[in-house]
Scaffold this motif. Sequence first.
Motif, mmCIF file in Angstrom:
data_model
loop_
_atom_site.group_PDB
_atom_site.id
_atom_site.type_symbol
_atom_site.label_atom_id
_atom_site.label_comp_id
_atom_site.label_asym_id
_atom_site.label_seq_id
_atom_site.Cartn_x
_atom_site.Cartn_y
_atom_site.Cartn_z
ATOM 1 N N ALA A 44 32.861 6.264 29.346
ATOM 2 C CA ALA A 44 33.285 6.570 30.720
ATOM 3 C C ALA A 44 34.289 7.721 30.728
ATOM 4 C CB ALA A 44 33.895 5.331 31.365
ATOM 5 N N ALA A 45 35.176 7.758 29.733
ATOM 6 C CA ALA A 45 36.150 8.847 29.649
ATOM 7 C C ALA A 45 35.440 10.185 29.437
ATOM 8 C CB ALA A 45 37.125 8.584 28.504
ATOM 9 N N ALA A 46 34.464 10.207 28.538
ATOM 10 C CA ALA A 46 33.706 11.439 28.288
ATOM 11 C C ALA A 46 32.948 11.866 29.533
ATOM 12 C CB ALA A 46 32.747 11.230 27.113
ATOM 13 N N GLY A 47 32.378 10.894 30.239
ATOM 14 C CA GLY A 47 31.637 11.217 31.460
ATOM 15 C C GLY A 47 32.537 11.730 32.566
ATOM 16 N N LEU A 48 33.754 11.187 32.673
ATOM 17 C CA LEU A 48 34.684 11.663 33.696
ATOM 18 C C LEU A 48 35.124 13.093 33.411
ATOM 19 C CD1 LEU A 48 36.538 11.140 36.147
ATOM 20 C CD2 LEU A 48 38.245 10.255 34.550
ATOM 21 N N LEU A 49 35.328 13.407 32.140
ATOM 22 C CA LEU A 49 35.856 14.728 31.793
ATOM 23 C C LEU A 49 34.786 15.819 31.804
ATOM 24 C CD1 LEU A 49 38.438 14.000 28.959
ATOM 25 C CD2 LEU A 49 38.878 14.636 31.322
ATOM 26 N N LYS A 183 24.619 19.681 28.582
ATOM 27 C CA LYS A 183 24.920 18.266 28.365
ATOM 28 C C LYS A 183 24.837 17.444 29.653
ATOM 29 C CE LYS A 183 28.916 17.863 26.258
ATOM 30 N NZ LYS A 183 30.261 18.298 25.781
ATOM 31 N N LEU A 184 24.966 18.084 30.799
ATOM 32 C CA LEU A 184 25.080 17.344 32.054
ATOM 33 C C LEU A 184 23.868 16.466 32.366
ATOM 34 C CD1 LEU A 184 26.756 16.708 34.544
ATOM 35 C CD2 LEU A 184 25.814 18.772 35.636
ATOM 36 N N PRO A 185 22.625 16.978 32.314
ATOM 37 C CA PRO A 185 21.483 16.098 32.658
ATOM 38 C C PRO A 185 21.400 14.828 31.811
ATOM 39 C CG PRO A 185 20.799 18.392 32.654
ATOM 40 C CD PRO A 185 22.181 18.366 32.083
ATOM 41 N N PRO A 186 21.506 14.914 30.469
ATOM 42 C CA PRO A 186 21.450 13.646 29.715
ATOM 43 C C PRO A 186 22.635 12.729 29.984
ATOM 44 C CG PRO A 186 21.827 15.525 28.239
ATOM 45 C CD PRO A 186 21.455 16.075 29.557
ATOM 46 N N TYR A 187 23.802 13.276 30.308
ATOM 47 C CA TYR A 187 24.949 12.425 30.661
ATOM 48 C C TYR A 187 24.672 11.678 31.965
ATOM 49 C CZ TYR A 187 28.578 13.564 27.214
ATOM 50 O OH TYR A 187 29.328 13.644 26.073
ATOM 51 N N ALA A 190 22.227 8.902 31.213
ATOM 52 C CA ALA A 190 22.883 7.802 30.495
ATOM 53 C C ALA A 190 23.888 7.042 31.361
ATOM 54 C CB ALA A 190 23.591 8.344 29.259
ATOM 55 N N GLY A 191 24.112 7.504 32.605
ATOM 56 C CA GLY A 191 25.055 6.823 33.492
ATOM 57 C C GLY A 191 26.507 7.123 33.210
ATOM 58 N N GLN A 192 26.770 8.168 32.405
ATOM 59 C CA GLN A 192 28.159 8.516 32.109
ATOM 60 C C GLN A 192 28.785 9.366 33.212
ATOM 61 O OE1 GLN A 192 26.920 9.534 27.758
ATOM 62 N NE2 GLN A 192 29.148 9.436 27.746
ATOM 63 N N THR A 194 28.669 9.654 37.189
ATOM 64 C CA THR A 194 28.234 8.892 38.355
ATOM 65 C C THR A 194 28.868 9.469 39.621
ATOM 66 O OG1 THR A 194 30.090 7.349 38.200
ATOM 67 C CG2 THR A 194 28.104 6.816 36.922
ATOM 68 N N TRP A 195 28.435 8.958 40.750
ATOM 69 C CA TRP A 195 29.023 9.389 42.017
ATOM 70 C C TRP A 195 30.510 9.036 42.063
ATOM 71 C CZ3 TRP A 195 28.815 12.680 45.623
ATOM 72 C CH2 TRP A 195 29.464 12.475 46.840
ATOM 73 N N GLU A 196 30.868 7.886 41.515
ATOM 74 C CA GLU A 196 32.272 7.477 41.493
ATOM 75 C C GLU A 196 33.114 8.447 40.660
ATOM 76 O OE1 GLU A 196 35.032 3.622 40.235
ATOM 77 O OE2 GLU A 196 32.909 3.695 39.679
ATOM 78 N N SER A 197 32.592 8.855 39.502
ATOM 79 C CA SER A 197 33.350 9.786 38.665
ATOM 80 C C SER A 197 33.462 11.156 39.326
ATOM 81 C CB SER A 197 32.705 9.909 37.273
ATOM 82 O OG SER A 197 31.453 10.566 37.338
ATOM 83 N N LEU A 198 32.430 11.560 40.067
ATOM 84 C CA LEU A 198 32.484 12.855 40.750
ATOM 85 C C LEU A 198 33.523 12.848 41.869
ATOM 86 C CD1 LEU A 198 28.701 13.831 40.929
ATOM 87 C CD2 LEU A 198 30.466 14.778 39.432
ATOM 88 N N GLN A 199 33.736 11.697 42.505
ATOM 89 C CA GLN A 199 34.782 11.603 43.522
ATOM 90 C C GLN A 199 36.159 11.837 42.898
ATOM 91 O OE1 GLN A 199 33.508 7.655 44.974
ATOM 92 N NE2 GLN A 199 33.376 8.556 47.008
ATOM 93 N N ARG A 200 36.360 11.316 41.707
ATOM 94 C CA ARG A 200 37.623 11.550 41.012
ATOM 95 C C ARG A 200 37.761 13.014 40.609
ATOM 96 N NH1 ARG A 200 36.674 6.250 40.418
ATOM 97 N NH2 ARG A 200 38.463 4.863 40.125
ATOM 98 N N VAL A 201 36.644 13.625 40.231
ATOM 99 C CA VAL A 201 36.656 15.047 39.879
ATOM 100 C C VAL A 201 37.172 15.873 41.050
ATOM 101 C CG1 VAL A 201 35.192 17.039 39.360
ATOM 102 C CG2 VAL A 201 34.860 14.897 38.130
#
Length: 253
Positions: A44-49, A183-187, A190-192, A194-201
């Motif tokens: 999740a940390a890798a996906g958020l960053l 890297k973005l499409p495979p992430y 894999a669900g790393q 998500t819409w929730e992580s993009l809101q934090r971005v």
Amino acid sequence: MEDGSGFWIAAVLATFCVGASKGGMPVIAMLGVPMLTLFVAPAAAAGLLLPMYILADVYAIWLFRRDFSPRNLKILIPAAAVGILLAFLCISRVPPEIGKLIVALVGLYYLGDTLRKWLARDHAARPADVPRGLFWGALSGFTSYISHAGGPPYQAYTLPQMMPKMTFVGTQAIVFACINWMKLPPYIVAGQVTWESLQRVAMLAPVALFGAWSGQRLVRWLPERIFYGVVRAALGLLSLRLLWEVAQAWGWL
């Protein structure tokens, strides 16, 4: 994901580190994932960053739009694409610790080779050759996909070229912008990411941009000799930290 104050402090610091690395400060982005893993799972940390990397990449490309090596881009970007594909195919079979171990050994090998050349008074620059570039570029894409740790293989190939510091940083910015977009499409699959992580971005985006601006200003101010000394010192510290993380994960400490 956590939403407490501790998480947000770590997220702001990690995002600033990501931005500063894209502005040219060496290897500092590698602090981001360890900070966040205090509060969320590593994946999740890798996906958020990752979206933070991509956002800072766009700004970094603009900052260094006149400072890059076309030959290195032609060699490294296709090679990195191969490395990312291999990592995607092997991700279920390769523990993250293996990627960290590879990166640490690459960094220590480069530093050892640099010391050997210094003792032998061998200060000749190496050209950007295709065979070495394909190997190090593919390894950079592979380790970047697994653990956001593509910097040391890139540096092992480019530092011996002794490019001007702004050319070195600009080439790095463009290469890793391409790697992160690949890297973005495979992430997402894999669900790393998500819409929730993009809101934090969206909330952390100004921090990433400020970090990139700050890093670029500092790089321009640093004398070239000091800059490359900082790069090598950061590479050594990162390599030792990764070895420590692998030893902990495998129960050696």
